[in-house]
Design an enzyme around this catalytic site. Sequence first.
Site, short mmCIF file in Angstrom:
data_model
loop_
_atom_site.label_atom_id
_atom_site.label_comp_id
_atom_site.label_asym_id
_atom_site.label_seq_id
_atom_site.Cartn_x
_atom_site.Cartn_y
_atom_site.Cartn_z
N LYS A 80 1.13 -1.28 -0.05
CA LYS A 80 -0.04 0.05 -0.01
C LYS A 80 0.79 1.25 -0.04
O LYS A 80 1.87 1.34 0.81
CB LYS A 80 -0.95 -0.10 1.20
CG LYS A 80 -1.91 0.99 1.08
CD LYS A 80 -2.92 1.03 2.30
CE LYS A 80 -4.04 1.90 2.35
NZ LYS A 80 -4.97 1.74 3.53
N SER A 155 -9.95 2.11 2.32
CA SER A 155 -8.85 2.88 1.48
C SER A 155 -7.90 1.91 0.86
O SER A 155 -7.37 2.32 -0.01
CB SER A 155 -8.13 3.64 2.59
OG SER A 155 -7.26 3.01 3.41
N SER A 179 -10.07 -0.38 6.88
CA SER A 179 -9.49 -0.18 5.56
C SER A 179 -8.65 -1.22 5.19
O SER A 179 -8.39 -1.54 3.77
CB SER A 179 -8.52 0.84 5.29
OG SER A 179 -9.27 2.26 5.30
#
Lengths: 497, 199
Positions: A80, A155, A179
Amino acid sequence: MTDLTRLTAAETAARIAAGELTAVEVAEAHLARIEAVDEKVHAFLHVDREGALAQARAVDARREAGEELGPLAGVPLALKDIFTTEGVPTTVGSKILEGWIPPYDATVTRRLKDAGVVILGKTNMDEFAMGSSTENSAYGPTGNPWDLTRIPGGSGGGSSAAIASYQAPLAIGTDTGGSIRQPAAVTGTVGVKPTYGGVSRYGMVAFSSSLDQGGPCARTVLDAALLHEVIAGHDPLDSTSIDAPVPDVVEAARNGTVAGLRVGVISEFRGEGYQAGVMQRFDETVELLRELGAEVVELSCPSFTKALAAYYLIAPSECSSNLARFDAMRYGLRTGDDGTRSAEEVTSLTREAGFGDEVKRRIMLGTYALSSGYYDAYYGSAQKVRTLITQDFARAFEQVDVVISPTTPTTAFPIGERADDPMAMYLADLCTIPSNLAGNAAMSLPCGLAPEDGLPVGLQIIAPAMADDRLYRVGAAVEAAFLARWGHPILEEAPAL
Amino acid sequence: MTVIDLVSYEDALATYDPVMGLEVHVELGTKTKMFCACATALGAAPNSQTCPVCLGLPGALPVVNAVGVESAVRIGLALNCEIATWCRFARKNYFYPDMPKNFQTSQYDEPIAFNGYLDVQLEDGEIFRVEIERAHMEEDTGKSTHVGGATGRIHGASYSLLDYNRAGIPLIEIVTKPITGAGAAPPRSPVPTSRNCAN
């Protein structure tokens, strides 16, 4: 020939260690897959082809030299874009960090490299991890591999989409309000939010420091456990990291069972707003757990109905302070510096141009909530709710070993559907937020497809803080039972890209 | 319109008893900074003693300097303070280019030392007691040099130079209670004492 992108991380590592595969051919297969499908999916913001191949070559050289390899050596991973990577761009999904090349590695990045994991690139995300759909990325949305017109969660939608579309067997996410778990749920993958402090936050760009937690994403429970083991453990550079042995999550994932387990079902996690097909699959899973020998107990946690309200004071408050450093003075975007403007004006113009709407909304909410005279009424009250939620969990865990719920109230919604309705977007995290507020451990794994839309439904398992192994023991048992029932992993039902 | 009548200096002294409080920032002589392992030596090339933590880079986190905490406790004891068995840092949020995170890590409602006093011996032998409100730990900012303009301040400067070597240097802020009681006595100086009680 075997499609190397379909292998689990555990199989891939075993075959590399045995000399049946090279890390380079595994990396090349995944880079080719990225090239073939990521134009459609848009899981990656940056692909580090050279770095990945160099790391793969190093793993192969170590194996040839007879060195013992770690359990994930040579396995590709999607990271990420919230973790700093030395020499590789890190944007956090924001224009304000466009072009920034960090001079240092996050602890998670460092541990992955030390374990011989091959980092393929950085994945798309809602800007500063604020969102539940990845639509808040400054670099465009990511498609859900099950239906590219739908959101992959957020997210960490880039990470979940990357593993669901076989661009990587493993990914790292971060979970401030769901997330990791919500993207896992809507893409039919596995995601774990470890106990707060279980994985170092050093080098993970801060959104809400008291809630943020990095964790593993994978296609199987065992793969998630192997990755969990690599990234977890005390870090002297993070004062909130837990200085205690990491629970043996890999052993738990290899020996899944729920026999004799007491499982709590929270009555507050159903009702209005929950999709019928989601509740149907959840109720079937409760039945399955009974069949497997678990005792199911109905519980009430009344404070959970206040979790969303508390979260939307605490998280914006902390973000307003954490994001203050983006002032155009030292790194990242600088706008309007034409020699006539003051530092204050340049900071203001840069933040205006560099932050998206959701980030600005939260900075303003948080600045207001923390302002002199309001602190006790807002942040202080929210912290009291947080204590009540922690107490509700403590009472629940006196009666049961784990708590379960749907991970999200609905399956993946269409891109654009909730983009202009922040409240509707926030509801996606209704079931996941309490665990962030309490700091305990939670997992999402697939429990079927909703009959009405054929999209994945996630089961959430919550365990007390420091009992992360329980998630894997239960998760592995549920996964095995569903595999036996379905005859194949659920991702095989996703349409070809 | 209200007219404010100014009181003359002599009348003010005759009418009022001056009361003041002091806020003293003591820079510690630790080898490393308050929240990272960067050196603190003076005179180094600008920005040569910096790292992701004291530059406030995205993702960086602080780790408190144990010697800094010990020094704060020593100062607290030297000032006859109560020492907190539990205390915490707080963020003081404001924007300024020489503050890397745009908040200063400081202490607010729970300082490490509080409720103390310092007895000062005056030249005439009298002991004058200064009550201490608190002593707390915090970090220094970087150094700004404003070039051009008339005032040497940021407003009106044509550009500014920033040196973050000082950012994160440990400070102890000592706050006195209001100092009263000098009354009509003529000004006297304290007997000089060592400045090096903190290391």
